[in-house]
Design an enzyme around this catalytic site. Structure first.
Site, PDB file in Angstrom:
ATOM      1  N   SER A  96       0.829  -1.205   0.000  1.00  0.00           N
ATOM      2  CA  SER A  96       0.000   0.000   0.000  1.00  0.00           C
ATOM      3  C   SER A  96       0.866   1.258   0.000  1.00  0.00           C
ATOM      4  CB  SER A  96      -0.930   0.015   1.220  1.00  0.00           C
ATOM      5  OG  SER A  96      -0.187  -0.149   2.410  1.00  0.00           O
ATOM      6  N   ASN A 123      -2.130  -2.182  13.365  1.00  0.00           N
ATOM      7  CA  ASN A 123      -3.589  -2.012  13.370  1.00  0.00           C
ATOM      8  C   ASN A 123      -4.021  -0.721  14.068  1.00  0.00           C
ATOM      9  OD1 ASN A 123      -3.384  -4.466  12.207  1.00  0.00           O
ATOM     10  ND2 ASN A 123      -4.356  -5.643  13.856  1.00  0.00           N
ATOM     11  N   THR A 165     -39.586  25.711 -10.335  1.00  0.00           N
ATOM     12  CA  THR A 165     -39.811  24.381  -9.761  1.00  0.00           C
ATOM     13  C   THR A 165     -40.114  23.492 -10.961  1.00  0.00           C
ATOM     14  OG1 THR A 165     -42.195  24.601  -9.425  1.00  0.00           O
ATOM     15  CG2 THR A 165     -40.788  25.357  -7.614  1.00  0.00           C
ATOM     16  N   HIS A 166     -39.688  22.250 -10.908  1.00  0.00           N
ATOM     17  CA  HIS A 166     -39.805  21.340 -12.067  1.00  0.00           C
ATOM     18  C   HIS A 166     -39.089  21.925 -13.286  1.00  0.00           C
ATOM     19  CE1 HIS A 166     -43.188  19.084 -10.052  1.00  0.00           C
ATOM     20  NE2 HIS A 166     -43.322  20.275  -9.492  1.00  0.00           N
ATOM     21  N   SER A 200     -13.348  24.942 -27.907  1.00  0.00           N
ATOM     22  CA  SER A 200     -13.513  23.695 -28.649  1.00  0.00           C
ATOM     23  C   SER A 200     -12.378  23.547 -29.649  1.00  0.00           C
ATOM     24  CB  SER A 200     -14.853  23.745 -29.385  1.00  0.00           C
ATOM     25  OG  SER A 200     -14.855  22.826 -30.463  1.00  0.00           O
ATOM     26  N   LYS A 240     -17.064  28.306 -29.843  1.00  0.00           N
ATOM     27  CA  LYS A 240     -17.498  27.768 -28.552  1.00  0.00           C
ATOM     28  C   LYS A 240     -16.776  28.380 -27.356  1.00  0.00           C
ATOM     29  CE  LYS A 240     -19.919  24.766 -27.546  1.00  0.00           C
ATOM     30  NZ  LYS A 240     -19.731  23.320 -27.580  1.00  0.00           N
ATOM     31  N   ASN A 255     -17.045  27.111 -23.439  1.00  0.00           N
ATOM     32  CA  ASN A 255     -17.704  26.102 -22.596  1.00  0.00           C
ATOM     33  C   ASN A 255     -17.436  26.335 -21.109  1.00  0.00           C
ATOM     34  OD1 ASN A 255     -18.548  24.722 -24.935  1.00  0.00           O
ATOM     35  ND2 ASN A 255     -16.618  23.598 -25.042  1.00  0.00           N
ATOM     36  N   GLU A 310     -18.981  21.917 -15.325  1.00  0.00           N
ATOM     37  CA  GLU A 310     -19.394  20.578 -15.774  1.00  0.00           C
ATOM     38  C   GLU A 310     -18.598  19.525 -15.019  1.00  0.00           C
ATOM     39  OE1 GLU A 310     -19.681  20.227 -20.215  1.00  0.00           O
ATOM     40  OE2 GLU A 310     -19.069  22.312 -20.053  1.00  0.00           O
ATOM     41  N   TYR A 323      -9.483  -6.008  13.139  1.00  0.00           N
ATOM     42  CA  TYR A 323      -8.852  -5.508  11.917  1.00  0.00           C
ATOM     43  C   TYR A 323      -8.880  -6.587  10.833  1.00  0.00           C
ATOM     44  CZ  TYR A 323      -5.504  -4.043   8.457  1.00  0.00           C
ATOM     45  OH  TYR A 323      -4.921  -3.710   7.258  1.00  0.00           O
ATOM     46  N   GLN A 359      -7.304  -1.874   4.255  1.00  0.00           N
ATOM     47  CA  GLN A 359      -6.283  -1.127   3.515  1.00  0.00           C
ATOM     48  C   GLN A 359      -6.898  -0.398   2.311  1.00  0.00           C
ATOM     49  OE1 GLN A 359      -2.288  -2.854   3.238  1.00  0.00           O
ATOM     50  NE2 GLN A 359      -2.590  -2.923   1.037  1.00  0.00           N
ATOM     51  N   LYS A 405      -8.156   3.656   1.938  1.00  0.00           N
ATOM     52  CA  LYS A 405      -7.367   4.878   1.774  1.00  0.00           C
ATOM     53  C   LYS A 405      -7.526   5.561   0.413  1.00  0.00           C
ATOM     54  CE  LYS A 405      -4.443   2.611   4.330  1.00  0.00           C
ATOM     55  NZ  LYS A 405      -5.572   2.141   5.102  1.00  0.00           N
TER      56      LYS A 405
HETATM   57  N1  AS1 Z   1      -1.044  -6.700   8.776  1.00  0.00           N
HETATM   58  C1  AS1 Z   1      -1.717  -6.030   9.711  1.00  0.00           C
HETATM   59  N2  AS1 Z   1      -1.986  -4.766   9.602  1.00  0.00           N
HETATM   60  C2  AS1 Z   1      -1.578  -3.914   8.548  1.00  0.00           C
HETATM   61  C3  AS1 Z   1      -2.194  -2.525   8.739  1.00  0.00           C
HETATM   62  C4  AS1 Z   1      -1.698  -1.563   7.750  1.00  0.00           C
HETATM   63  C5  AS1 Z   1      -2.232  -1.728   6.337  1.00  0.00           C
HETATM   64  N3  AS1 Z   1      -1.259  -1.287   5.405  1.00  0.00           N
HETATM   65  C6  AS1 Z   1      -3.532  -0.926   6.197  1.00  0.00           C
HETATM   66  O1  AS1 Z   1      -3.526   0.084   5.501  1.00  0.00           O
HETATM   67  O2  AS1 Z   1      -4.565  -1.292   6.735  1.00  0.00           O
HETATM   68  N4  AS1 Z   1      -2.177  -6.643  10.829  1.00  0.00           N
HETATM   69  C7  AS1 Z   1      -1.451  -7.568  11.630  1.00  0.00           C
HETATM   70  C8  AS1 Z   1      -0.784  -6.833  12.792  1.00  0.00           C
HETATM   71  C9  AS1 Z   1       0.396  -5.938  12.418  1.00  0.00           C
HETATM   72  O3  AS1 Z   1       0.986  -6.112  11.370  1.00  0.00           O
HETATM   73  O4  AS1 Z   1       0.696  -5.057  13.247  1.00  0.00           O
HETATM   74  C10 AS1 Z   1      -2.482  -8.579  12.233  1.00  0.00           C
HETATM   75  O5  AS1 Z   1      -3.505  -8.165  12.765  1.00  0.00           O
HETATM   76  O6  AS1 Z   1      -2.213  -9.760  12.109  1.00  0.00           O
END
Ligand code: AS1
Length: 517
Positions: free
Chosen positions: A80, A167, A212-213, A334, A340, A342, A347, A374, A379, A382
């Site tokens: 990640s 976690n 309205t409408h 355009s 044109k 725009n 938009e 967790y 992951q 994000k």
């Molecule tokens: N792998 C893990 N967590 C990763 C969290 C980070 C991860 N990149 C995310 O974004 O969620 N959990 C392990 C604990 C750890 O790695 O600390 C578990 O619960 O077994």
């Protein structure tokens, strides 16, 4: 994000004086990529040079029980770092608070703490200067920073993960990130509100058709319409402020899910990181992403509001309406049609609202099947979160610039006002004042409008005899109610489009937003 396949930036030093501040200044940083815009991320297959020159895979920080490394595909699939590097500031902030707490609790020495803090500062500087190489084989932002710290300062850094898990680390980073993101959005909302109020102040007396409408309904003052957006934005801000209150609780110290048997002080870290308090339940702390959902939901509602402004302004900028003209600064052309002009930014405000709503749907769907606590699925929260915030910030910025760069075409609007019998409801109110029940007055005005349609004229153009032929209750004072100016002047209810109401509200908003007269 530029991905590069590079060899290691941090090389294992031949002899690291572990636990010594001296190690911090060893300067073991080889620069391969100075790209300022995007940090480089080394390929998953990156290997580490050992002191005797042989190449072997770096042991994962979690690698003790493993005999084999993961495949390249798994490494690529599970990393990640290509996006969560954006959390680095918060990860370092959390680590510093954690290290300080560990020292206050006697879990590490003050000397170790100082080495860790100094090492983290150095790493932060390297990241800011674009000199830190993010490695996919180290999975994520937490492992990248921790491993780099261990390389730089040795043994003391190995104590940093005491009473901590990724976690609680990730969700702490995320809450800190959200807190700042909300603050940035709140500033942009206010900027848009200010621009709308300034725009409204330029057209205090301009009457426009209210719809309205999407059919002509009643006349309204343009500032009344513009202030309706300001009100909506205020609620958008309120939702974010409320959400921020719930974001601002500290999960750090929840560890993997169960807390710890070590004597940590979660109140200290919470305070240090300016959270309201530590979260009360360690399982809840690492499990839930409701704060992300709430944030994305608040963004989605704001995005839908902005999209509606976008839609309205795109319509109004069309030849058919011709009610507003965006300046060249906020218009595009355009490639084929030379004439044109725009309103693309608006938009795209409408268009980008789709991704903000989609981001919410992604995370809602992501979370719905997860057992406590967790799960790695999390992951995936994000990218939609980052995407939503980037989109909403851009949308707010562009709406603000659009509001600062449009002019309303008063003449065109005024010349269009006679169409659509915008004063019909005011005429019905006139009859109510004469003692006619509203349902009856509705019927009488309906017949009056039908007469106008047959004569191809406006209500104000009917002769009194014509009106009396529809119903004898009409008197000469009826003309005080006809025509859009008269109609607007008759509105008196709180929050209505009546001139006094609108002027008062405009003034209130100017004061609330700190706009000087
Ligand atoms: N792998 C893990 N967590 C990763 C969290 C980070 C991860 N990149 C995310 O974004 O969620 N959990 C392990 C604990 C750890 O790695 O600390 C578990 O619960 O077994």
């Amino acid at each position: 994000m530029a991905f590069t396949s590079q060899s290691l930036i941090f090389r294992a030093p031949a002899s690291l004086p572990s636990g010594r501040l001296a190690a911090l200044s060893a300067g073991r940083v080889a620069l391969r990529d100075r790209g300022a815009a995007f940090p480089s991320v080394a390929a998953a297959s990156t290997s580490m040079a050992s002191s005797d020159g042989d190449e072997k895979k770096e042991t994962k920080l979690w690698g003790g029980r493993f005999e084999e490394g993961v495949t390249d595909a798994v490494e690529r699939f599970t990393e990640s770092i290509s996006y969560d590097w954006q959390l680095y500031k918060y990860d370092i902030m959390g680590s510093k608070a954690h290290a300080s707490m560990l020292a206050s609790q006697g879990l590490i020495t003050a000397g170790d703490r100082d080495i860790i803090l100094e090492g983290l500062d150095q790493i932060e500087r390297l990241i800011q200067e674009g000199k830190f190489e993010w490695r996919k084989d180290r999975e994520d932002v937490h492992m990248n920073i921790e491993a780099a710290l261990i390389e730089r300062v040795g043994e003391p850094a190995k104590k940093l993960h005491t009473a901590r898990s990724r976690n609680d680390q990730i969700v702490t980073d995320l809450r800190l990130w959200c807190r700042d993101a909300i603050d940035k959005i709140l500033i942009r909302i206010k900027q848009l509100q200010v621009s709308l109020v300034m725009l409204a102040s330029k057209y205090v007396d301009l009457i426009v058709p209210g719809y309205t409408h999407l059919q002509r309904a009643q006349p309204v003052l343009l500032p009344h319409l513009l202030l309706s957006y300001v009100e909506q934005l205020e609620r958008d801000a309120g939702r974010l402020v409320n959400c921020r209150e719930r974001v601002n609780f500290c999960p750090l110290g929840a560890c993997a899910l169960a807390g710890t048997g070590l004597p940590i002080d979660r109140f200290q870290t919470a305070k240090d990181l300016k959270f309201t308090a530590p979260m009360k339940n360690s399982i809840d702390a690492v499990s839930d992403r409701d704060f992300v959902l709430e944030f994305l939901a608040a963004n989605s509602i704001a995005a839908v509001h902005l999209s509606r402004i976008g839609e309205e302004w795109v319509l109004w900028a069309s030849e058919e309406f011709g009610f507003l003209t965006p300046s060249d600064k906020v218009s595009t052309g355009s490639s084929i049609m030379p004439q044109k002009k725009n309103p693309d930014p608006m938009e795209l405000v409408r268009g980008k609202s789709a991704r903000v709503v989609g981001d919410l749907m992604t995370v809602l769907t992501l979370c719905k099947g997860l057992p406590q606590a967790y799960n790695r699925d999390l992951q995936e929260d994000k990218e939609p979160l980052f995407d939503s915030v980037k989109a909403i910030l851009g949308m707010l910025e562009v709406c603000t610039e659009f509001a600062q760069n449009i002019s309303f075409n008063s003449k065109r609007i005024q010349s269009s006002l006679p169409a659509g019998y915008l004063d019909a409801t005011t005429l019905a109110d006139y009859l109510v004042k004469k003692g006619v029940p509203f349902r009856t007055s509705h019927e009488i005005v309906g017949r009056s409008v039908a007469l106008c349609v047959s004569k191809n004229c406006q209500l104000a153009e009917l002769q009194l005899d014509d009106l009396k032929a529809v119903h004898p209750v009409f008197e000469a004072d009826v003309y005080e109610y006809l025509g859009v100016e008269n109609a607007v002047n008759k509105f008196i209810s709180y929050g209505s489009t009546g001139s006094n109401q609108v002027k008062k509200q405009l003034e209130d908003w100017r004061i609330q937003l700190g706009i000087s007269s």
